[in-house]
Design a protein around this motif. Structure first.
Motif, PDB file in Angstrom:
ATOM      1  N   PHE A  48       0.830  -1.199   0.000  1.00 48.94           N
ATOM      2  CA  PHE A  48       0.000   0.000   0.000  1.00 48.94           C
ATOM      3  C   PHE A  48       0.869   1.257   0.000  1.00 48.94           C
ATOM      4  O   PHE A  48       2.047   1.236   0.368  1.00 48.94           O
ATOM      5  CB  PHE A  48      -0.925   0.017   1.221  1.00 48.94           C
ATOM      6  CG  PHE A  48      -1.965  -1.076   1.179  1.00 48.94           C
ATOM      7  CD1 PHE A  48      -2.637  -1.367   0.006  1.00 48.94           C
ATOM      8  CD2 PHE A  48      -2.273  -1.806   2.314  1.00 48.94           C
ATOM      9  CE1 PHE A  48      -3.595  -2.362  -0.038  1.00 48.94           C
ATOM     10  CE2 PHE A  48      -3.217  -2.805   2.282  1.00 48.94           C
ATOM     11  CZ  PHE A  48      -3.884  -3.094   1.096  1.00 48.94           C
ATOM     12  N   LYS A 223       1.776  -1.525  -6.321  1.00 46.35           N
ATOM     13  CA  LYS A 223       0.588  -1.272  -5.508  1.00 46.35           C
ATOM     14  C   LYS A 223      -0.675  -1.880  -6.099  1.00 46.35           C
ATOM     15  O   LYS A 223      -1.581  -2.254  -5.358  1.00 46.35           O
ATOM     16  CB  LYS A 223       0.377   0.239  -5.331  1.00 46.35           C
ATOM     17  CG  LYS A 223       1.455   0.957  -4.566  1.00 46.35           C
ATOM     18  CD  LYS A 223       1.024   2.367  -4.193  1.00 46.35           C
ATOM     19  CE  LYS A 223       0.743   3.199  -5.416  1.00 46.35           C
ATOM     20  NZ  LYS A 223       0.344   4.586  -5.056  1.00 46.35           N
ATOM     21  N   CYS A 262      -9.201   2.344  -7.226  1.00 51.99           N
ATOM     22  CA  CYS A 262      -7.847   1.928  -7.597  1.00 51.99           C
ATOM     23  C   CYS A 262      -7.434   2.518  -8.944  1.00 51.99           C
ATOM     24  O   CYS A 262      -6.271   2.906  -9.141  1.00 51.99           O
ATOM     25  CB  CYS A 262      -7.766   0.403  -7.641  1.00 51.99           C
ATOM     26  SG  CYS A 262      -7.991  -0.412  -6.046  1.00 51.99           S
ATOM     27  N   TYR A 312      -6.059   8.026  -2.284  1.00 52.52           N
ATOM     28  CA  TYR A 312      -5.556   6.658  -2.201  1.00 52.52           C
ATOM     29  C   TYR A 312      -6.697   5.756  -1.760  1.00 52.52           C
ATOM     30  O   TYR A 312      -7.460   6.091  -0.849  1.00 52.52           O
ATOM     31  CB  TYR A 312      -4.380   6.562  -1.229  1.00 52.52           C
ATOM     32  CG  TYR A 312      -3.228   7.472  -1.608  1.00 52.52           C
ATOM     33  CD1 TYR A 312      -2.377   7.145  -2.654  1.00 52.52           C
ATOM     34  CD2 TYR A 312      -3.004   8.661  -0.922  1.00 52.52           C
ATOM     35  CE1 TYR A 312      -1.322   7.977  -3.014  1.00 52.52           C
ATOM     36  CE2 TYR A 312      -1.959   9.501  -1.279  1.00 52.52           C
ATOM     37  CZ  TYR A 312      -1.125   9.152  -2.327  1.00 52.52           C
ATOM     38  OH  TYR A 312      -0.097   9.972  -2.687  1.00 52.52           O
ATOM     39  N   THR A 314      -6.670   2.884  -0.203  1.00 50.42           N
ATOM     40  CA  THR A 314      -6.509   2.374   1.163  1.00 50.42           C
ATOM     41  C   THR A 314      -5.646   3.351   1.945  1.00 50.42           C
ATOM     42  O   THR A 314      -4.472   3.553   1.602  1.00 50.42           O
ATOM     43  CB  THR A 314      -5.857   0.982   1.157  1.00 50.42           C
ATOM     44  OG1 THR A 314      -6.645   0.100   0.348  1.00 50.42           O
ATOM     45  CG2 THR A 314      -5.766   0.431   2.568  1.00 50.42           C
ATOM     46  N   TRP A 315      -6.243   3.952   2.971  1.00 46.88           N
ATOM     47  CA  TRP A 315      -5.524   4.962   3.748  1.00 46.88           C
ATOM     48  C   TRP A 315      -6.118   5.020   5.154  1.00 46.88           C
ATOM     49  O   TRP A 315      -7.331   4.924   5.334  1.00 46.88           O
ATOM     50  CB  TRP A 315      -5.609   6.328   3.091  1.00 46.88           C
ATOM     51  CG  TRP A 315      -4.708   7.345   3.698  1.00 46.88           C
ATOM     52  CD1 TRP A 315      -5.016   8.245   4.669  1.00 46.88           C
ATOM     53  CD2 TRP A 315      -3.327   7.554   3.401  1.00 46.88           C
ATOM     54  NE1 TRP A 315      -3.925   9.007   4.996  1.00 46.88           N
ATOM     55  CE2 TRP A 315      -2.865   8.605   4.225  1.00 46.88           C
ATOM     56  CE3 TRP A 315      -2.438   6.953   2.519  1.00 46.88           C
ATOM     57  CZ2 TRP A 315      -1.550   9.052   4.185  1.00 46.88           C
ATOM     58  CZ3 TRP A 315      -1.142   7.399   2.483  1.00 46.88           C
ATOM     59  CH2 TRP A 315      -0.701   8.448   3.298  1.00 46.88           C
TER      60      TRP A 315
END
Length: 450
Positions: A48, A223, A262, A312, A314-315
């Protein structure tokens, strides 16, 4: 990147017993404890964005300088690959190894050019396009100094060749001997042929294919999945060229095993690359800089208007706040080996990573199997501690009170004895003898009066 499972077990919680319990049986420290599990490393295909920033922060990398070294290193791999007529697969594999190596090692320890060439050397072996280390070094030298070309058997390549071979082992440990790499170019060609007609796909594919090469100058390939990178390249190419926007924008991304978040993150990564390194990319020279900025603004507006989207996918804001307090960014030294010329270090300066170990290192692909092995050897390395409470009676010593002297005046203040008594202030005279008689004693030949 690799995820290591530590074999050091923390002590268990202690329990309290009474004094009646028997003392523990002494254990011979020289007795064997069982098999040594070594150091087990599990390969990881994806990382990530937050994890990447944490690794760079732990290595003390300057973000601006790190971006420059990343772009220049991949550009060097691409140039040497074209000079040696190597396929795109070798370039993709070398770029992935280069990114993972630099994430696990400080840029002050190794020259980024040496790391790039060593990654290409390993990739040539993996992709069965074997090239000698001196061939790669010779091609890099002739590209840098075209007026003074050298042959690959020149003696000046002896020490750099040893350095490349020394870095090869570190790269293998960094990737955990996991040679799996994803190649989006083949999927990209099939996707464009499926979506567009042959005549329309020709010009469209020319831009998209160059963009797939530029993609490896960012961290997007480590990623995202293959379908995510392919759909991001297709949509960004459509936005830049203005062709087939409606058809590509209305695609169902779930059928392509990805989602909108994504894809948007990958497109923004590419746009950041084109905005900051416009002249160092293949597609950057084909379009004006204003065009990239306009597309980036439109994507940012989409992210702001849609609550489900973010910069992003995933954060964690809470984790980011904790990391900033624990690991502050400390820029590296300006005189580090990474800022010097290439091939400046000799083989003796090849350092082992702090994360590596001198013990036996094994690499596994099944995480459940690795944890099962750790559970088996856990009994041999578990340390149990017991606490005992013992009551001991100790005699408290009596405090001695100082007594007054048996002889002499009752009040020590009026004592004329020099060895006893207490005088809070001088008692007269130049030397403090008696009540003012010390001054007259000097002129009487030593005669003293009581």
């Amino acid at each position: 990147m690799r995820t290591s499972l530590s074999t050091d077990m923390a002590p268990h919680s202690s329990r309290t017993t009474t004094a009646a319990d028997a003392p523990p049986t002494p254990v011979d420290p020289s007795a064997p404890k069982g098999p040594d599990p070594g150091n087990i490393s599990i390969a990881n295909q994806y990382t990530f964005e937050q994890r990447i920033r944490l690794m760079l922060r732990e290595n003390g990398c300057d973000p601006a300088r790190e971006d420059i070294y990343r772009v220049q290193g991949v550009q060097l791999i691409d140039n040497v690959r074209e000079a040696l007529h190597l396929p795109v697969k070798t370039f993709v594999t070398a770029s992935i190894y280069y990114h993972k190596f630099r994430l696990c090692h400080k840029d002050a320890e190794y020259n980024f050019q040496d790391a790039a060439l060593a990654s290409l050397f390993v990739a040539c072996k993996v992709e069965d396009t074997i090239k000698k280390s001196k061939e790669i070094l010779c091609a890099a030298h002739n590209l840098k100094y075209p007026d003074h070309p050298l042959a690959q058997d020149d003696k000046s390549f002896q020490r750099p060749s040893e350095l490349i071979i020394g870095l090869e082992r570190l790269i293998l440990e960094t990737i955990s001997f996991d040679f799996r790499v994803r190649y989006p170019q083949k999927t990209l060609v099939k996707t464009i042929r499926r979506l567009l007609t042959p005549d329309a796909a020709k010009d469209f594919l020319a831009v998209a294919y160059d963009m797939s090469i530029d993609l490896y100058k960012s961290f997007a390939p480590i990623k995202q999945t293959t379908f995510t990178t392919v759909m991001a390249i297709v949509e960004l190419t459509s936005l830049m060229t203005g062709l087939h926007n409606a058809k590509i924008r209305n695609l169902d991304l779930h059928q392509w095993h990805t989602n909108r978040g994504c894809v948007v993150e990958t497109m923004l990564d590419l746009l950041d690359l084109y905005a900051h390194f416009h002249k160092n990319t293949k597609v950057g020279s084909q379009f004006p800089l204003d065009r990239f900025i306009e597309v980036k603004i439109s994507l940012n507006q989409e992210v702001d208007s849609n609550k489900r989207l973010g910069r992003y996918e995933t954060w964690c804001d809470r984790c980011e706040a904790e990391v900033k307090d624990i690991h502050p960014i400390t820029p590296g030294s300006a005189t580090s080996p990474a800022t010097t010329g290439s091939f400046s270090m000799i083989t003796s300066n090849v350092k082992r990573s702090i994360k590596s170990t001198d013990a036996t290192m094994r690499f596994v692909f099944d995480e459940d199997e690795a944890r099962r092995e750790l559970d088996i050897v856990d009994d041999f390395f578990r340390e149990d501690f017991e606490e005992y409470e013992v009551e001991v009676e100790e005699k408290i010593p009596e405090v001695e009170v100082p007594q007054a002297p048996r002889h002499g005046p009752a009040h020590p203040r009026h004592s004329n004895d020099r060895g006893h008594g207490w005088a809070p202030y001088p008692r007269g005279g130049r030397h403090g003898h008696g009540h003012g008689h010390g001054h007259h004693d000097r002129h009487r030949g030593g005669r003293r009066y009581g």
